[in-house]
Design a protein around this motif. Structure first.
Motif, PDB file in Angstrom:
ATOM      1  N   PRO A  73       3.562 103.546  83.113  1.00  0.00           N
ATOM      2  CA  PRO A  73       2.510 103.116  84.041  1.00  0.00           C
ATOM      3  C   PRO A  73       3.110 102.275  85.167  1.00  0.00           C
ATOM      4  CG  PRO A  73       2.457 101.791  82.062  1.00  0.00           C
ATOM      5  CD  PRO A  73       3.488 102.854  81.832  1.00  0.00           C
ATOM      6  N   PRO A  74       2.396 102.175  86.274  1.00  0.00           N
ATOM      7  CA  PRO A  74       2.880 101.309  87.355  1.00  0.00           C
ATOM      8  C   PRO A  74       3.038  99.868  86.855  1.00  0.00           C
ATOM      9  CG  PRO A  74       1.059 102.665  88.124  1.00  0.00           C
ATOM     10  CD  PRO A  74       1.163 102.865  86.641  1.00  0.00           C
ATOM     11  N   ARG A  75       3.966  99.179  87.454  1.00  0.00           N
ATOM     12  CA  ARG A  75       4.231  97.797  87.063  1.00  0.00           C
ATOM     13  C   ARG A  75       2.950  96.967  87.146  1.00  0.00           C
ATOM     14  NH1 ARG A  75       7.487  94.125  90.754  1.00  0.00           N
ATOM     15  NH2 ARG A  75       7.395  96.044  91.906  1.00  0.00           N
ATOM     16  N   GLY A  76       2.657  96.246  86.105  1.00  0.00           N
ATOM     17  CA  GLY A  76       1.508  95.358  86.090  1.00  0.00           C
ATOM     18  C   GLY A  76       0.236  95.969  85.513  1.00  0.00           C
ATOM     19  N   MET A  77       0.203  97.289  85.324  1.00  0.00           N
ATOM     20  CA  MET A  77      -1.032  97.917  84.844  1.00  0.00           C
ATOM     21  C   MET A  77      -1.343  97.510  83.409  1.00  0.00           C
ATOM     22  SD  MET A  77      -2.267 101.895  84.820  1.00  0.00           S
ATOM     23  CE  MET A  77      -2.649 101.995  86.569  1.00  0.00           C
ATOM     24  N   THR A  78      -0.336  97.431  82.558  1.00  0.00           N
ATOM     25  CA  THR A  78      -0.558  97.032  81.164  1.00  0.00           C
ATOM     26  C   THR A  78      -1.078  95.600  81.105  1.00  0.00           C
ATOM     27  OG1 THR A  78       1.200  98.529  80.469  1.00  0.00           O
ATOM     28  CG2 THR A  78       0.539  96.831  78.898  1.00  0.00           C
TER      29      THR A  78
ATOM     30  N   ALA B 291      -5.590  91.643  80.581  1.00  0.00           N
ATOM     31  CA  ALA B 291      -6.420  90.600  81.186  1.00  0.00           C
ATOM     32  C   ALA B 291      -7.890  91.014  81.218  1.00  0.00           C
ATOM     33  CB  ALA B 291      -5.921  90.281  82.597  1.00  0.00           C
ATOM     34  N   LEU B 292      -8.136  92.265  81.580  1.00  0.00           N
ATOM     35  CA  LEU B 292      -9.526  92.754  81.614  1.00  0.00           C
ATOM     36  C   LEU B 292     -10.126  92.787  80.214  1.00  0.00           C
ATOM     37  CD1 LEU B 292      -9.116  95.667  84.171  1.00  0.00           C
ATOM     38  CD2 LEU B 292     -10.490  93.591  84.502  1.00  0.00           C
TER      39      LEU B 292
ATOM     40  N   ALA C 204      -9.263  90.900  77.677  1.00  0.00           N
ATOM     41  CA  ALA C 204      -9.506  89.515  77.269  1.00  0.00           C
ATOM     42  C   ALA C 204     -10.760  88.963  77.942  1.00  0.00           C
ATOM     43  CB  ALA C 204      -8.296  88.646  77.611  1.00  0.00           C
ATOM     44  N   ALA C 205     -10.919  89.264  79.219  1.00  0.00           N
ATOM     45  CA  ALA C 205     -12.108  88.785  79.932  1.00  0.00           C
ATOM     46  C   ALA C 205     -13.372  89.416  79.352  1.00  0.00           C
ATOM     47  CB  ALA C 205     -11.998  89.105  81.424  1.00  0.00           C
ATOM     48  N   ALA C 206     -13.313  90.698  79.050  1.00  0.00           N
ATOM     49  CA  ALA C 206     -14.479  91.380  78.478  1.00  0.00           C
ATOM     50  C   ALA C 206     -14.800  90.818  77.101  1.00  0.00           C
ATOM     51  CB  ALA C 206     -14.224  92.878  78.394  1.00  0.00           C
ATOM     52  N   GLY C 207     -13.778  90.503  76.332  1.00  0.00           N
ATOM     53  CA  GLY C 207     -13.986  89.971  74.988  1.00  0.00           C
ATOM     54  C   GLY C 207     -14.554  88.570  74.983  1.00  0.00           C
ATOM     55  N   SER C 208     -14.305  87.799  76.028  1.00  0.00           N
ATOM     56  CA  SER C 208     -14.778  86.417  76.070  1.00  0.00           C
ATOM     57  C   SER C 208     -16.189  86.298  76.654  1.00  0.00           C
ATOM     58  CB  SER C 208     -13.823  85.555  76.897  1.00  0.00           C
ATOM     59  OG  SER C 208     -13.869  85.935  78.259  1.00  0.00           O
ATOM     60  N   MET C 209     -16.714  87.408  77.168  1.00  0.00           N
ATOM     61  CA  MET C 209     -18.054  87.371  77.756  1.00  0.00           C
ATOM     62  C   MET C 209     -19.095  87.510  76.663  1.00  0.00           C
ATOM     63  SD  MET C 209     -17.694  89.787  81.151  1.00  0.00           S
ATOM     64  CE  MET C 209     -18.029  91.199  80.179  1.00  0.00           C
ATOM     65  N   SER C 210     -20.223  86.896  76.892  1.00  0.00           N
ATOM     66  CA  SER C 210     -21.327  87.158  75.979  1.00  0.00           C
ATOM     67  C   SER C 210     -21.848  88.552  76.288  1.00  0.00           C
ATOM     68  CB  SER C 210     -22.430  86.116  76.157  1.00  0.00           C
ATOM     69  OG  SER C 210     -22.903  86.138  77.478  1.00  0.00           O
ATOM     70  N   PRO C 211     -22.370  89.252  75.288  1.00  0.00           N
ATOM     71  CA  PRO C 211     -22.837  90.613  75.542  1.00  0.00           C
ATOM     72  C   PRO C 211     -23.895  90.640  76.636  1.00  0.00           C
ATOM     73  CG  PRO C 211     -22.919  90.086  73.197  1.00  0.00           C
ATOM     74  CD  PRO C 211     -22.595  88.824  73.938  1.00  0.00           C
ATOM     75  N   PRO C 212     -23.807  91.604  77.540  1.00  0.00           N
ATOM     76  CA  PRO C 212     -24.801  91.692  78.601  1.00  0.00           C
ATOM     77  C   PRO C 212     -26.159  92.063  78.026  1.00  0.00           C
ATOM     78  CG  PRO C 212     -23.239  93.524  78.736  1.00  0.00           C
ATOM     79  CD  PRO C 212     -22.790  92.629  77.637  1.00  0.00           C
TER      80      PRO C 212
END
Length: 124
Positions: free
Chosen positions: A35-40, A45-46, A48-56
């Motif tokens: 994959p392009p550098r930084g994609m992993t 990060a996405l 982790a952010a999704a996991g820390s959100m309360s369910p919509p």
């Protein structure tokens, strides 16, 4: 060249971005390409952010939000014993959601559908 601007995502957009990046990572892997550098790191990060959100909050009749573990058209076709094209034709009936031009399917719903189809074949 460095990027100096940014984008702020929240709620459903974080989940959709995570799905899109995961699909891209899977495509690179299936083609044997790195994959392009930084994609992993972006996916981590996405996620982790999704996991820390309360369910919509959703309406009771709304379809669940697609997550990184949702099934692709090919995976759904294999689970149901159908062709890829057949799955695309009945995608809405299967509860599929089209994200970035690709159909994604909720695994528990597809498992139920596969069980029902297997039962129909046994009783036919």
């Amino acid at each position: 060249m460095s990027i100096t601007s940014g984008v702020c995502l929240d709620g459903r957009d974080v989940l959709l971005a995570a799905v899109a990046v995961k699909l891209a990572l899977q495509r690179f892997a299936s083609q044997g390409q790195p994959p392009p550098r930084g994609m992993t790191e972006l996916f981590a990060a996405l996620e982790a952010a999704a996991g820390s959100m309360s369910p919509p909050r959703q309406d009771a009749d709304a379809e669940p939000l697609p997550g990184p573990d949702w099934l692709t058209t090919d995976q759904t076709a294999e689970a149901l014993g159908l062709s890829r094209r057949s799955v695309q034709r009945i995608a809405r009936q299967l509860g599929g959601q089209k994200i970035g031009g690709r159909w994604l399917f909720d695994p528990p719903r597809i498992r139920l559908e596969a069980t029902a189809r297997a039962e129909d074949r046994r009783t036919a």
